[in-house]
Design a protein around this motif. Sequence first.
Motif, PDB file in Angstrom:
ATOM      1  N   LYS A  86     -70.577  56.888 -12.489  1.00 56.74           N
ATOM      2  CA  LYS A  86     -70.405  56.629 -13.906  1.00 56.74           C
ATOM      3  C   LYS A  86     -69.314  55.576 -14.108  1.00 56.74           C
ATOM      4  N   THR A  87     -69.243  55.027 -15.296  1.00 51.81           N
ATOM      5  CA  THR A  87     -68.213  54.049 -15.621  1.00 51.81           C
ATOM      6  C   THR A  87     -66.826  54.660 -15.409  1.00 51.81           C
ATOM      7  N   TYR A  88     -65.953  53.903 -14.808  1.00 49.07           N
ATOM      8  CA  TYR A  88     -64.644  54.425 -14.428  1.00 49.07           C
ATOM      9  C   TYR A  88     -63.745  54.675 -15.632  1.00 49.07           C
ATOM     10  N   THR A  89     -62.824  55.598 -15.434  1.00 51.33           N
ATOM     11  CA  THR A  89     -61.729  55.828 -16.372  1.00 51.33           C
ATOM     12  C   THR A  89     -60.422  55.683 -15.602  1.00 51.33           C
ATOM     13  N   ASP A  90     -59.372  55.233 -16.272  1.00 52.15           N
ATOM     14  CA  ASP A  90     -58.099  54.977 -15.606  1.00 52.15           C
ATOM     15  C   ASP A  90     -57.068  56.040 -15.927  1.00 52.15           C
ATOM     16  N   VAL A  91     -56.265  56.371 -14.911  1.00 53.96           N
ATOM     17  CA  VAL A  91     -55.146  57.295 -15.044  1.00 53.96           C
ATOM     18  C   VAL A  91     -53.880  56.552 -14.625  1.00 53.96           C
ATOM     19  N   PRO A  92     -52.835  56.518 -15.460  1.00 58.00           N
ATOM     20  CA  PRO A  92     -51.610  55.794 -15.107  1.00 58.00           C
ATOM     21  C   PRO A  92     -50.885  56.402 -13.910  1.00 58.00           C
ATOM     22  N   THR A  93     -50.248  55.521 -13.117  1.00 59.45           N
ATOM     23  CA  THR A  93     -49.397  55.944 -11.999  1.00 59.45           C
ATOM     24  C   THR A  93     -48.051  55.253 -12.128  1.00 59.45           C
ATOM     25  N   GLY A  94     -47.262  55.294 -11.053  1.00 62.96           N
ATOM     26  CA  GLY A  94     -46.063  54.485 -10.975  1.00 62.96           C
ATOM     27  C   GLY A  94     -46.437  53.023 -10.759  1.00 62.96           C
ATOM     28  N   THR A  95     -45.450  52.197 -10.482  1.00 62.29           N
ATOM     29  CA  THR A  95     -45.649  50.751 -10.421  1.00 62.29           C
ATOM     30  C   THR A  95     -46.342  50.312  -9.135  1.00 62.29           C
ATOM     31  N   ALA A  96     -47.490  49.670  -9.281  1.00 62.32           N
ATOM     32  CA  ALA A  96     -48.225  49.036  -8.177  1.00 62.32           C
ATOM     33  C   ALA A  96     -48.642  50.029  -7.095  1.00 62.32           C
ATOM     34  N   PRO A  97     -49.582  50.940  -7.406  1.00 64.44           N
ATOM     35  CA  PRO A  97     -50.038  51.906  -6.404  1.00 64.44           C
ATOM     36  C   PRO A  97     -50.807  51.221  -5.279  1.00 64.44           C
ATOM     37  N   ALA A  98     -50.450  51.545  -4.052  1.00 69.06           N
ATOM     38  CA  ALA A  98     -51.051  50.894  -2.886  1.00 69.06           C
ATOM     39  C   ALA A  98     -52.038  51.788  -2.157  1.00 69.06           C
ATOM     40  N   VAL A  99     -51.727  53.068  -2.015  1.00 70.05           N
ATOM     41  CA  VAL A  99     -52.578  54.006  -1.276  1.00 70.05           C
ATOM     42  C   VAL A  99     -52.721  55.285  -2.083  1.00 70.05           C
ATOM     43  N   VAL A 100     -53.929  55.858  -2.090  1.00 76.18           N
ATOM     44  CA  VAL A 100     -54.160  57.132  -2.767  1.00 76.18           C
ATOM     45  C   VAL A 100     -54.797  58.112  -1.793  1.00 76.18           C
ATOM     46  N   LEU A 101     -54.371  59.370  -1.876  1.00 75.62           N
ATOM     47  CA  LEU A 101     -54.937  60.463  -1.085  1.00 75.62           C
ATOM     48  C   LEU A 101     -55.305  61.602  -2.023  1.00 75.62           C
ATOM     49  N   ALA A 102     -56.336  62.357  -1.654  1.00 74.31           N
ATOM     50  CA  ALA A 102     -56.803  63.485  -2.457  1.00 74.31           C
ATOM     51  C   ALA A 102     -56.594  64.784  -1.686  1.00 74.31           C
ATOM     52  N   HIS A 103     -56.005  65.789  -2.353  1.00 70.79           N
ATOM     53  CA  HIS A 103     -55.739  67.086  -1.728  1.00 70.79           C
ATOM     54  C   HIS A 103     -55.353  68.069  -2.816  1.00 70.79           C
ATOM     55  N   ASP A 104     -55.560  69.354  -2.567  1.00 68.11           N
ATOM     56  CA  ASP A 104     -55.107  70.396  -3.495  1.00 68.11           C
ATOM     57  C   ASP A 104     -53.664  70.744  -3.131  1.00 68.11           C
ATOM     58  N   PHE A 105     -52.708  70.087  -3.781  1.00 63.33           N
ATOM     59  CA  PHE A 105     -51.303  70.253  -3.422  1.00 63.33           C
ATOM     60  C   PHE A 105     -50.672  71.510  -4.009  1.00 63.33           C
ATOM     61  N   ASN A 106     -51.234  72.038  -5.088  1.00 62.51           N
ATOM     62  CA  ASN A 106     -50.619  73.218  -5.706  1.00 62.51           C
ATOM     63  C   ASN A 106     -51.440  74.490  -5.543  1.00 62.51           C
ATOM     64  N   GLY A 107     -52.518  74.432  -4.768  1.00 61.06           N
ATOM     65  CA  GLY A 107     -53.258  75.626  -4.396  1.00 61.06           C
ATOM     66  C   GLY A 107     -54.038  76.288  -5.508  1.00 61.06           C
ATOM     67  N   ASP A 108     -54.394  75.530  -6.560  1.00 60.73           N
ATOM     68  CA  ASP A 108     -55.139  76.134  -7.663  1.00 60.73           C
ATOM     69  C   ASP A 108     -56.644  75.923  -7.548  1.00 60.73           C
ATOM     70  N   GLY A 109     -57.094  75.313  -6.453  1.00 61.44           N
ATOM     71  CA  GLY A 109     -58.516  75.083  -6.254  1.00 61.44           C
ATOM     72  C   GLY A 109     -59.022  73.768  -6.809  1.00 61.44           C
ATOM     73  N   ASN A 110     -58.175  73.039  -7.524  1.00 59.97           N
ATOM     74  CA  ASN A 110     -58.546  71.731  -8.057  1.00 59.97           C
ATOM     75  C   ASN A 110     -57.941  70.630  -7.195  1.00 59.97           C
ATOM     76  N   ILE A 111     -58.668  69.544  -7.024  1.00 58.98           N
ATOM     77  CA  ILE A 111     -58.181  68.443  -6.213  1.00 58.98           C
ATOM     78  C   ILE A 111     -57.170  67.615  -7.004  1.00 58.98           C
TER      79      ILE A 111
END
Length: 379
Positions: free
Chosen positions: A230-255
Amino acid sequence: MSRLLPISFVCALLVSAALPAQASSSCTIKFKETTLSAGTNPQTIVTGDFNRDGKLDFALVDYNGGSAGSVSVYLGNGDGTFQPKVDYPAGAGPDALAVGDVNGDGIPDLVVGNDLGASVSVFLGNGDGTFQAKQDYSAGLYPHGVVLADFNGDHAPDIAVTNEGSNNVGVFLNNGDGTFAAMKTFGVASEPYSLAPADFNGDGKTDLAVTGYYNSVISILIGKGDGAFKTYTDVPTGTAPAVVLAHDFNGDGNIDLAAIDYNNGNTGSVSILLGKGDGTFGTHTDYATGTGPAGMTIGRFNDDKFVDLAVTNLIGNSMSILPGNGDGTFGAPQSFTTPKYPLGVAAGRFHGQRKTKEDVVVSNDLANDATFFLNKGCR
């Protein structure tokens, strides 16, 4: 855009974010450092058991100043040492690398993004730690990040690549035998640099998160399940993001997402965006790292059960460990000196396969070597 070093960004962004206080970890991690020779301008690193002997190996790509580069394969001895590297010719300026079984024979294969070659190269593994000659597929301008994931539900890994100069993501669907159909493209934010596949909205279909370096955003592409998005949507980050990783960091079952923010070579950060389970994400929380962070991996480096982050600080000539607290927050970084321009980073158990804590390997772009941080535990 200068391509002398793939990580040499030219944007001048002025966005900044407040950094939260970070509690110091009670565990001081100790590493034993060793160095291995690499080719010219080593970049991305991946790990795998390439010869199926139960000992972890690794591979990296040598950018070679933008000329015809190579993939260097190092077979592990299981004790933190490695056999002499074997090089395989790649395209012009290779700087992206992914590992997976693309032809279904149970043997790890390698996929390379050739930054200046406008192509993707596939190296099929032979099962003994060697690889066949590359098979090339045309990509867009400056293909930088590359990942393997099943985007059309046929259980065969497809290729997705960020075409940084074309401002899109290219997807090559697997024919089921390790060959790939012609690239289809999907628009994202300006200067896509890195990407991470995962199911962000819980519908069983693979989605993509893509860093938009120029606009300081992550573009979210929700998968349709047939290889399209689908057409992309943007989510703001800090300045000039270079690398992104996906993981469930808080253990709630959501990525969730973690993105390193290069910040134009100044003191950078890791942006954590907690997933809501519907394909959207909360406001980013930033954690300070070193100067000009450029590479990141997930691993378990201390004595607790939570995942941590290892970040290479390109300008700062260091590697930082950010200890995870298990709730989506991270402690203060512990920093370790590296040779000049650390870039790629990977984690794994290179010595003592049964130990719980992982080691770290870093590629040093201008030193033409790789530094191993063998984990000695906490003190």
